[in-house]
Design a protein around this motif. Sequence first.
Motif, PDB file in Angstrom:
ATOM      1  N   ASP A   1       0.645  -1.220   0.137  1.00  0.00           N
ATOM      2  CA  ASP A   1       0.098  -0.096   0.089  1.00  0.00           C
ATOM      3  C   ASP A   1       0.815   1.168   0.091  1.00  0.00           C
ATOM      4  O   ASP A   1       0.474   2.142   0.110  1.00  0.00           O
ATOM      5  N   PHE A   2       2.178   1.068  -0.105  1.00  0.00           N
ATOM      6  CA  PHE A   2       3.242   2.320  -0.211  1.00  0.00           C
ATOM      7  C   PHE A   2       3.164   2.648  -1.703  1.00  0.00           C
ATOM      8  O   PHE A   2       3.067   1.940  -2.646  1.00  0.00           O
ATOM      9  N   ASN A   3       3.523   3.822  -1.841  1.00  0.00           N
ATOM     10  CA  ASN A   3       3.968   4.402  -3.205  1.00  0.00           C
ATOM     11  C   ASN A   3       5.195   4.156  -3.470  1.00  0.00           C
ATOM     12  O   ASN A   3       6.246   3.984  -2.629  1.00  0.00           O
ATOM     13  N   THR A   4       5.743   4.119  -4.935  1.00  0.00           N
ATOM     14  CA  THR A   4       6.809   4.263  -5.476  1.00  0.00           C
ATOM     15  C   THR A   4       7.896   4.913  -4.755  1.00  0.00           C
ATOM     16  O   THR A   4       7.254   6.439  -4.704  1.00  0.00           O
TER      17      THR A   4
ATOM     18  N   GLU B   1       9.995   8.448  -4.541  1.00  0.00           N
ATOM     19  CA  GLU B   1      10.146   9.570  -5.201  1.00  0.00           C
ATOM     20  C   GLU B   1      11.353   9.525  -6.036  1.00  0.00           C
ATOM     21  O   GLU B   1      11.256   9.994  -7.142  1.00  0.00           O
TER      22      GLU B   1
ATOM     23  N   LYS C   1      10.582   7.396  -9.248  1.00  0.00           N
ATOM     24  CA  LYS C   1       9.738   8.395 -10.083  1.00  0.00           C
ATOM     25  C   LYS C   1      10.271   9.561 -10.986  1.00  0.00           C
ATOM     26  O   LYS C   1       9.910   9.459 -12.099  1.00  0.00           O
TER      27      LYS C   1
ATOM     28  N   ALA D   1       7.792  -1.415  -3.977  1.00  0.00           N
ATOM     29  CA  ALA D   1       6.431  -1.111  -4.224  1.00  0.00           C
ATOM     30  C   ALA D   1       6.278  -0.651  -5.739  1.00  0.00           C
ATOM     31  O   ALA D   1       5.695   0.673  -5.782  1.00  0.00           O
TER      32      ALA D   1
END
Length: 398
Positions: free
Chosen positions: A40-43, A45, A48, A238
Motif C-alpha cells: 500500500d506504499f507508493n513507489t 520519489e 519516479k 512498491a
Amino acid sequence: MVKEKFNQKIEAIAVSDIRQFDSEVSDIPGIIKLTLGEPDFNTPEHIKQAAIKAINDNQSHYTSNAGFPALRQATAAYYNKKFNLNYQSDQVVTTIGATEGIAASLQTILNPEDTVIVPTPIFPIYIPDTKINDGRVILVDTSRDGFILTGKRLRKVIEEHPLARIKALVLNYPCNPTGVTYSRAQLEELAQVARDYDFWVISDEIYAELTYQKQHVSIGEILPERSIVLTGLSKSHAMTGWRVGYILGPQEFTQQVVKSHQYMVTSPSTISQYAALEAMTNGKKDSLTMKSEYAKRRDFMIKELTAAGFKIASPDGAFYLFAKIPAGCLQDSWKFVRSLAQNAKVALIPGISFGPGGEGYVRISYAASMEKLQRAAAAIRKYVAKFNKQAKVSPKDK
C-alpha cells in the motif's frame, strides 16, 4: 473432422482463484479487502523522478531483449551485495515482473512429461505454467512439517515416483501464502538432493527483502550451478505496476531463457528499466521503511487473530499470515471467506486456493494501512465470537 477451437491446455486451466474472489467481493459496500499481495506504499520519489527524466530524454526506444547493459550490471551488483551472490551481468535477464520470469523459465527447461515438484501451500502460478508446457506436477503437502519442505521429505517423494523425470523443484520463500522462510541448513539439505538427482531449483525470492528476524539466504548462493533465481521490484520497492522482474542463473541457462523471453515480450518497457536502474543504484535502503511498518502490522494482526482463536503459521517474511480457522467456525475455507465477506465486510483468501495443506486456513494480507487492519481485526473478532457463542466454544478451547 472438427478442429479444436482452442488450446486444450489453456481451456483446462482457470483464472486465478485469488483474482476471481477479489473481483467477487469488490461490490460489497464497505468491504475491507486483505486479499491481494500489493504494497500500500507508493513507489519512492527518486525512482519516479528517474522515470520522468527518461521520458523527457526520449528514452522511448527498444532496449536489448535482456534489458540494457547498465541495468543488468547494476542488478547483478545489487543482489550480489545483498545476498552474497556471484552473478555477472550476462547472467541477468530483465523480465515483465517475476510472473513472466516464471513462465519463461519453465518454458525453457521443460520437455513433454518432465516433472516439477511443487511444495504446497504455495502461490499457484507454477502449476498451470508447468501444465501449459506439457510438464507434470507432483504436489507435496508440507503442512505437517511447519510448511517447510525438508530434504528428507524431498528424497522420499522422489523415491515414491521412480518413473518420474524430475526436472525441477520449485521454492517460494519467504512463502506466499504462509510467510514462512527457509534457513541456510534447510536449503543446504535441499541443494544436496538437487545435486544427487541432477535437477533445477526454480527459486521465487520476490519477498527476499521483506524478512524480519532471519537474514534471507538465497539458494543461488548455495547451489549456483543449478539455481534459477526469480526476483523483482514489485514488493521491495512498491513497484507492482512498473512490471520489472529478473531472472538470475547460470550462463548456460540465461543464454537459453532469453529466447523464451524474447518471443514472449521482446523486452520490458524502456521507461520502467530506467526506473529500475535508479532503484538498483540508489534504492538499496528503500525497503527498510516498508519492512519496519510491515513488522508492526504483522505483530498487531498476530496478536488480534490469536486472541480470536486462529492458529498462525510462523511468519518471518513477506506480508501474509496463514491462519487456521477457529474450531467453532465454518471449516470449508471457501464457505468461511464468503460468509466473512458478507457478514463482517472483511475479505480474505481461502487457504485451499494454495493447494494441498491449505484447506481450513485463510490467507490474510497485511499490506494495508494500520487503520484498515484495526477495523478488519475488530470485525473478524466479532464475527468469530458470534460463531463461538453459537457453538459454545471459547478461544482457549481451541
